[in-house]
Design a protein around this motif. Structure first.
Motif, mmCIF file in Angstrom:
data_model
loop_
_atom_site.group_PDB
_atom_site.id
_atom_site.type_symbol
_atom_site.label_atom_id
_atom_site.label_comp_id
_atom_site.label_asym_id
_atom_site.label_seq_id
_atom_site.Cartn_x
_atom_site.Cartn_y
_atom_site.Cartn_z
ATOM 1 N N GLN A 1 0.827 -1.149 -0.095
ATOM 2 C CA GLN A 1 0.116 0.111 0.081
ATOM 3 C C GLN A 1 1.011 1.138 -0.016
ATOM 4 N N GLN A 2 1.736 1.227 0.676
ATOM 5 C CA GLN A 2 2.974 2.491 0.811
ATOM 6 C C GLN A 2 3.502 2.601 -0.657
ATOM 7 N N TYR A 3 3.863 1.615 -1.054
ATOM 8 C CA TYR A 3 4.408 1.659 -2.639
ATOM 9 C C TYR A 3 3.201 2.252 -3.599
ATOM 10 N N ASN A 4 1.956 1.744 -3.363
ATOM 11 C CA ASN A 4 0.965 2.172 -4.149
ATOM 12 C C ASN A 4 0.839 3.704 -4.122
ATOM 13 N N ALA A 5 0.874 4.326 -2.871
ATOM 14 C CA ALA A 5 0.703 5.667 -2.362
ATOM 15 C C ALA A 5 1.920 6.377 -3.203
ATOM 16 N N LEU A 6 2.893 6.016 -3.104
ATOM 17 C CA LEU A 6 4.069 6.565 -3.882
ATOM 18 C C LEU A 6 3.897 6.530 -5.274
ATOM 19 N N ARG A 7 3.433 5.622 -5.801
ATOM 20 C CA ARG A 7 3.366 5.690 -7.547
ATOM 21 C C ARG A 7 2.120 6.857 -7.938
ATOM 22 N N LEU A 8 1.003 6.702 -6.878
ATOM 23 C CA LEU A 8 0.075 7.804 -7.077
ATOM 24 C C LEU A 8 0.575 9.382 -7.173
ATOM 25 N N LEU A 9 1.477 9.562 -6.000
ATOM 26 C CA LEU A 9 2.121 10.758 -5.810
ATOM 27 C C LEU A 9 3.059 11.014 -7.089
ATOM 28 N N LYS A 10 3.939 10.111 -7.310
ATOM 29 C CA LYS A 10 4.596 10.182 -8.648
ATOM 30 C C LYS A 10 3.920 10.586 -9.945
ATOM 31 N N ALA A 11 2.730 9.947 -10.130
ATOM 32 C CA ALA A 11 2.086 10.350 -11.179
ATOM 33 C C ALA A 11 1.424 11.721 -11.250
ATOM 34 N N ALA A 12 1.150 12.213 -10.010
ATOM 35 C CA ALA A 12 0.835 13.595 -9.887
ATOM 36 C C ALA A 12 1.896 14.608 -9.697
ATOM 37 N N HIS A 13 3.209 14.097 -9.486
ATOM 38 C CA HIS A 13 4.237 15.173 -9.384
ATOM 39 C C HIS A 13 4.429 16.051 -10.333
ATOM 40 N N PRO A 14 4.528 17.135 -10.409
ATOM 41 C CA PRO A 14 5.047 17.899 -8.869
ATOM 42 C C PRO A 14 3.811 18.341 -8.180
ATOM 43 N N ASN A 15 2.489 18.125 -8.475
ATOM 44 C CA ASN A 15 1.424 18.552 -7.703
ATOM 45 C C ASN A 15 1.117 17.711 -6.609
ATOM 46 N N PRO A 16 0.640 18.208 -5.569
ATOM 47 C CA PRO A 16 0.323 17.462 -4.378
ATOM 48 C C PRO A 16 -1.067 16.941 -4.227
ATOM 49 N N ILE A 17 -1.237 15.733 -3.756
ATOM 50 C CA ILE A 17 -2.732 15.325 -3.554
ATOM 51 C C ILE A 17 -3.192 15.312 -2.238
ATOM 52 N N ALA A 18 -4.382 15.719 -2.147
ATOM 53 C CA ALA A 18 -5.124 15.556 -0.843
ATOM 54 C C ALA A 18 -5.177 14.140 -0.211
ATOM 55 N N THR A 19 -5.041 14.064 1.038
ATOM 56 C CA THR A 19 -4.743 12.645 1.774
ATOM 57 C C THR A 19 -6.122 11.669 1.586
ATOM 58 N N LEU A 20 -7.290 12.510 1.704
ATOM 59 C CA LEU A 20 -8.391 11.584 1.394
ATOM 60 C C LEU A 20 -8.516 10.946 -0.369
ATOM 61 N N SER A 21 -7.908 11.849 -0.946
ATOM 62 C CA SER A 21 -7.930 11.564 -2.462
ATOM 63 C C SER A 21 -7.025 10.387 -2.666
ATOM 64 N N ILE A 22 -5.731 10.390 -1.846
ATOM 65 C CA ILE A 22 -4.914 9.147 -2.110
ATOM 66 C C ILE A 22 -5.665 7.949 -1.469
ATOM 67 N N ALA A 23 -6.337 7.989 -0.325
ATOM 68 C CA ALA A 23 -7.092 6.893 0.133
ATOM 69 C C ALA A 23 -7.830 6.397 -0.705
ATOM 70 N N ALA A 24 -8.825 7.294 -1.304
ATOM 71 C CA ALA A 24 -9.711 6.776 -2.649
ATOM 72 C C ALA A 24 -9.184 5.990 -3.822
ATOM 73 N N ARG A 25 -8.088 6.452 -3.995
ATOM 74 C CA ARG A 25 -7.374 6.120 -5.260
ATOM 75 C C ARG A 25 -6.409 4.947 -5.079
ATOM 76 N N LEU A 26 -6.131 4.407 -3.853
ATOM 77 C CA LEU A 26 -5.367 3.075 -3.618
ATOM 78 C C LEU A 26 -5.948 2.021 -4.140
ATOM 79 N N ILE A 27 -5.264 0.961 -4.586
ATOM 80 C CA ILE A 27 -5.914 -0.022 -5.038
ATOM 81 C C ILE A 27 -6.639 -0.898 -4.103
ATOM 82 N N SER A 28 -5.980 -1.118 -2.708
ATOM 83 C CA SER A 28 -6.746 -2.047 -1.846
ATOM 84 C C SER A 28 -6.937 -0.855 -0.634
ATOM 85 N N ARG A 29 -8.314 -0.809 0.042
ATOM 86 C CA ARG A 29 -8.426 0.213 1.014
ATOM 87 C C ARG A 29 -7.581 0.040 2.134
#
Length: 192
Positions: free
Chosen positions: A78-106
């Motif tokens: 899950q940490q790896y998945n969160a890092l991948r989501l953040l890399k895709a948005a880089h350099p823009n930040p993502i809201a915490t709840l948006s990361i939670a909603a987009r993770l592959i597993s809850r």
């Protein structure tokens, strides 16, 4: 006196087996001792249950390979998945709840997950001045570097997990999984 198949006589205490009889005896004994090559038949209540349990077992076997990989980097999947989501948005930040909603597993505790990444200096946190309740997360250069280090190992892991399937089998598997999951995805999901 007893006689063998060739008509030769032997005293009772010297009973002899001819080769044909001996071969039949050995073959019968080997079959009696050999384990059955058949697998026990599994019983399922329905085809849906059989499919679900096969999905679950497959996930468990593949997850074990993934966990071995991420343990070497002191990460969870899950940490790896969160890092991948953040890399895709880089350099823009993502809201915490948006990361939670987009993770592959809850992730029931997204804050804790991100805290661990922040402690390792893999992500940064900012609170916008106009909304102090929102926490914006961005990936750091250290997080980007870690993902670069992981890239080849992750590809190799996926090859070990599914590389035995042909391209058409892979396409069929993907299509069937999407169809099975579609009615259960929330509206607006990236996975719909």
């Amino acid at each position: 006196m007893l006689a063998d198949a060739g008509g030769r006589a032997y005293p009772r205490h010297e009973i002899r087996l001819d080769k044909a009889c001996l071969n039949m005896y050995i073959s019968a004994m080997a079959q009696a001792v050999a384990p059955s090559p058949r697998k026990p038949k599994r019983r399922f209540d329905s085809p849906q249950q059989e499919a679900f349990l096969n999905l679950w077992r497959t996930y468990d076997r593949m997850r074990a390979l993934e966990e071995q990989l991420f343990e070497r980097y002191e990460l969870t999947p899950q940490q790896y998945n969160a890092l991948r989501l953040l890399k895709a948005a880089h350099p823009n930040p993502i809201a915490t709840l948006s990361i939670a909603a987009r993770l592959i597993s809850r992730a029931p505790d997204i804050t804790r997950l991100l805290d661990k990444l922040h402690e390792r200096k893999l992500v940064d946190r900012q609170r916008p001045a106009d909304n102090r309740r929102t926490v914006m997360i961005s990936i750091t250069p250290g997080g980007l570097q870690l993902l670069d280090q992981l890239a080849i190992d992750v590809r190799d892991c996926h090859a070990r997990q599914l590389g035995h399937l042909s391209a058409s089998q892979m396409r069929t598997l993907i299509d069937l999984l999407q169809k099975a999951r579609a009615p259960h995805e929330p509206e607006g999901s990236d996975w719909r």
